[in-house]
Design a protein around this motif. Structure first.
Motif, PDB file in Angstrom:
ATOM      1  N   LYS A   1       0.826  -1.210   0.000  1.00 33.51           N
ATOM      2  CA  LYS A   1       0.000   0.000   0.000  1.00 33.51           C
ATOM      3  C   LYS A   1       0.860   1.260   0.000  1.00 33.51           C
ATOM      4  O   LYS A   1       0.493   2.262  -0.629  1.00 33.51           O
ATOM      5  N   LEU A   2       2.012   1.202   0.687  1.00 32.72           N
ATOM      6  CA  LEU A   2       2.929   2.350   0.648  1.00 32.72           C
ATOM      7  C   LEU A   2       3.378   2.648  -0.773  1.00 32.72           C
ATOM      8  O   LEU A   2       3.623   3.808  -1.132  1.00 32.72           O
ATOM      9  N   ALA A   3       3.489   1.592  -1.588  1.00 30.92           N
ATOM     10  CA  ALA A   3       3.963   1.740  -2.964  1.00 30.92           C
ATOM     11  C   ALA A   3       2.838   2.076  -3.939  1.00 30.92           C
ATOM     12  O   ALA A   3       3.076   2.198  -5.137  1.00 30.92           O
ATOM     13  N   GLY A   4       1.616   2.191  -3.431  1.00 35.76           N
ATOM     14  CA  GLY A   4       0.507   2.548  -4.304  1.00 35.76           C
ATOM     15  C   GLY A   4      -0.119   1.385  -5.038  1.00 35.76           C
ATOM     16  O   GLY A   4      -0.742   1.569  -6.083  1.00 35.76           O
ATOM     17  N   ALA A   5       0.013   0.181  -4.487  1.00 36.32           N
ATOM     18  CA  ALA A   5      -0.540  -1.010  -5.135  1.00 36.32           C
ATOM     19  C   ALA A   5      -1.953  -1.308  -4.652  1.00 36.32           C
ATOM     20  O   ALA A   5      -2.389  -0.850  -3.592  1.00 36.32           O
ATOM     21  N   ARG A   6      -2.673  -2.076  -5.433  1.00 35.32           N
ATOM     22  CA  ARG A   6      -3.936  -2.669  -5.017  1.00 35.32           C
ATOM     23  C   ARG A   6      -3.612  -4.020  -4.398  1.00 35.32           C
ATOM     24  O   ARG A   6      -2.817  -4.791  -4.965  1.00 35.32           O
TER      25      ARG A   6
ATOM     26  N   VAL B   1       9.481   7.515   6.146  1.00 36.43           N
ATOM     27  CA  VAL B   1       8.792   8.584   5.407  1.00 36.43           C
ATOM     28  C   VAL B   1       7.287   8.478   5.589  1.00 36.43           C
ATOM     29  O   VAL B   1       6.580   9.494   5.700  1.00 36.43           O
ATOM     30  N   ASN B   2       6.774   7.259   5.639  1.00 39.91           N
ATOM     31  CA  ASN B   2       5.331   7.048   5.727  1.00 39.91           C
ATOM     32  C   ASN B   2       4.819   6.855   7.151  1.00 39.91           C
ATOM     33  O   ASN B   2       3.612   6.715   7.357  1.00 39.91           O
ATOM     34  N   GLY B   3       5.733   6.836   8.123  1.00 44.98           N
ATOM     35  CA  GLY B   3       5.326   6.662   9.511  1.00 44.98           C
ATOM     36  C   GLY B   3       4.643   5.332   9.783  1.00 44.98           C
ATOM     37  O   GLY B   3       3.800   5.215  10.674  1.00 44.98           O
ATOM     38  N   MET B   4       5.013   4.310   9.030  1.00 39.85           N
ATOM     39  CA  MET B   4       4.376   3.003   9.156  1.00 39.85           C
ATOM     40  C   MET B   4       4.688   2.341  10.487  1.00 39.85           C
ATOM     41  O   MET B   4       5.813   2.441  10.994  1.00 39.85           O
TER      42      MET B   4
END
Length: 336
Positions: free
Chosen positions: A180-185, A299-302
Motif C-alpha cells: 500500500k505504501l507503494a501505491g498497489a492494489r 517517510v510514511n510513519g508506518m
C-alpha cells in the motif's frame, strides 16, 4: 550478562538460560544492548530440527533484534555509542544477489539476539526509523525485510499494480502494508471474517475467505477482470503454490517465501511455462534492501503490527504462544 541457548532439533525443552562475561568489541565490532527481539517461523524450524541452513551447537536463538549501541571498537566509523540499531540477519550480505558466501545468519550459524548484549560487525547493523519503538523495530529484520524483498527485489512493484498476499502471518501483514505504501492494489486471502476485517484495516482492498472458497484463485481472476495479479507473496509452500500461479498475470511474479507447508506434492510445471510466470525464491534480504525499507517506513510513519509482547524472563512462554499459531502480527520479547 544472560543469554538463552538452543540446539537444532532439541525442542523447546532445550531452551536454556546461561550467564556469560560481558563482551568487549573487537576492532570493527559494536556491542548492542538488546532492547527487544522477535520470533519467526525459522525459530520453530530450528527447534524441530529441519532448518535448511547450518546451526551451531548451543546457539543463541532469534535473528530479529533491536537495541542501543553501548560500546564500539577502535576502528568503527559507521555507528556511535547511543545509536538505535537492528541487526542484519545475514551480516555478510551487504548488497547484490544472495550467495552461499553470505549465508552465515544470526540465530543459526551465528549467535542471535535473545541475549542481553550482542556483538556484531559494524557493517551488520542498520539504523532503525526514529518513530519506531524498539519493540516495533525488532519485528523488521526477518519478516519485514522478506516482504520488502518479495515486492521490490525482482521485477519491482509499480504503483497501480495488484499484489496478492496469503493469510495473516508476519510476512503477509508486512506485504499488505508495504504494498500500500507503494501505491498497489492488494488482494488478501484469509480464513475468517475477523481476520479479513483486520486486513482491511491495514489497507487490503479485497478479501477472499479461502476457508469458504477453496478455489480462491478463480475469485482472484474475477477481481482482476481475468488478467491475474502482478505479484504474489507466496508463503504457503506446495499447499498453495499451484493456486498462486493460477492467480498470476502473464509474466507476473511469484515470490516464494520458504516451504511453510510440509507438502511434497508435485507441481505442474506447465502452469509456469504457459503463463510465463516468474518464480523467485526469497532469502530475506540484503543490508542495502534493509536500509531502503527503513527509509520507506520512516517517510510514511508506518507501524508494524504487534500481536503480543513477552518479557525476557518469559521467553519460553513466548515460544509456546508462537507455536500455537493464533497470533495476528509479531510476537515480541522485550528485554527491558
Amino acid at each position: 550478562m544472560k543469554s538463552y541457548h538452543v540446539n537444532l532439533g532439541a525442542g523447546l525443552s532445550g531452551l536454556t538460560l546461561k550467564e556469560h562475561n560481558e563482551p568487549t568489541p573487537g576492532l570493527n565490532e559494536v556491542v548492542i544492548k538488546i532492547k527487544a527481539s522477535s520470533l519467526n517461523y525459522r525459530e520453530i524450524m530450528i527447534l524441530r530440527g529441519f532448518y535448511p541452513l547450518p546451526v551451531r551447537p548451543d546457539v543463541v536463538p532469534l535473528c530479529d533484534g533491536a537495541g542501543e549501541v553501548v560500546a564500539i571498537g577502535a576502528a568503527v566509523t559507521r555507528v556511535k555509542v547511543g545509536d538505535r540499531v537492528a541487526g542484519q540477519v545475514f551480516p555478510e550480505w551487504q548488497d547484490g544477489p544472495f550467495a552461499w558466501e553470505n549465508a552465515a545468519q544470526l540465530g543459526g550459524s551465528l549467535n542471535g539476539m535473545l541475549t542481553e548484549l550482542a556483538v556484531l560487525h559494524e557493517n551488520a547493523v542498520v539504523h532503525i526509523p526514529a518513530h519506531l519503538s524498539y519493540v516495533a523495530a525488532a519485528s523488521l529484520p526477518c519478516a519485514g525485510l522478506t516482504a520488502w524483498n518479495a515486492l521490490t527485489g525482482g521485477r519491482g512493484l509499480v504503483a497501480g499494480q495488484t499484489v496478492l498476499t496469503l493469510g495473516s502471518g508476519g510476512v503477509s501483514l508486512f506485504a499488505v502494508q508495504l504494498a500500500k505504501l507503494a501505491g498497489a492494489r492488494v488482494i488478501a486471502t484469509t480464513s475468517s471474517e475477523e481476520k479479513g476485517a483486520r486486513l482491511k484495516a491495514l489497507g487490503a482492498d479485497e478479501i477472499i475467505n479461502y476457508a469458504e472458497n477453496t478455489d480462491w484463485h478463480l475469485q482472484v481472476r474475477e477481481l482482476t477482470n481475468g488478467k491475474g495479479v502482478d505479484h504474489v507473496v507466496e508463503v504457503g509452500g506446495a499447499g498453495t503454490m499451484e493456486k498462486s500461479i493460477r492467480s498470476t498475470a502473464i509474466e507476473g511474479e511469484v515470490a516464494m517465501i520458504g516451504g511453510v507447508a510440509n507438502d511434497s506434492s508435485l507441481l505442474n510445471v506447465n502452469l509456469i511455462t504457459y503463463g510465463m510466470t516468474n518464480m523467485r525464491p526469497i532469502a530475506i534480504g540484503s543490508k542495502a534492501q534493509f536500509v531502503a525499507m527503513n527509509k520507506a517506513i520512516a517517510v510514511n510513519g508506518m507501524q508494524p503490527v504487534i500481536d503480543q509482547v513477552f518479557h525476557f524472563s518469559e521467553a519460553a512462554e513466548a515460544f509456546r504462544y508462537y507455536m500455537e499459531g493464533k497470533y495476528f502480527g509479531k510476537v515480541v520479547i522485550s528485554h527491558e
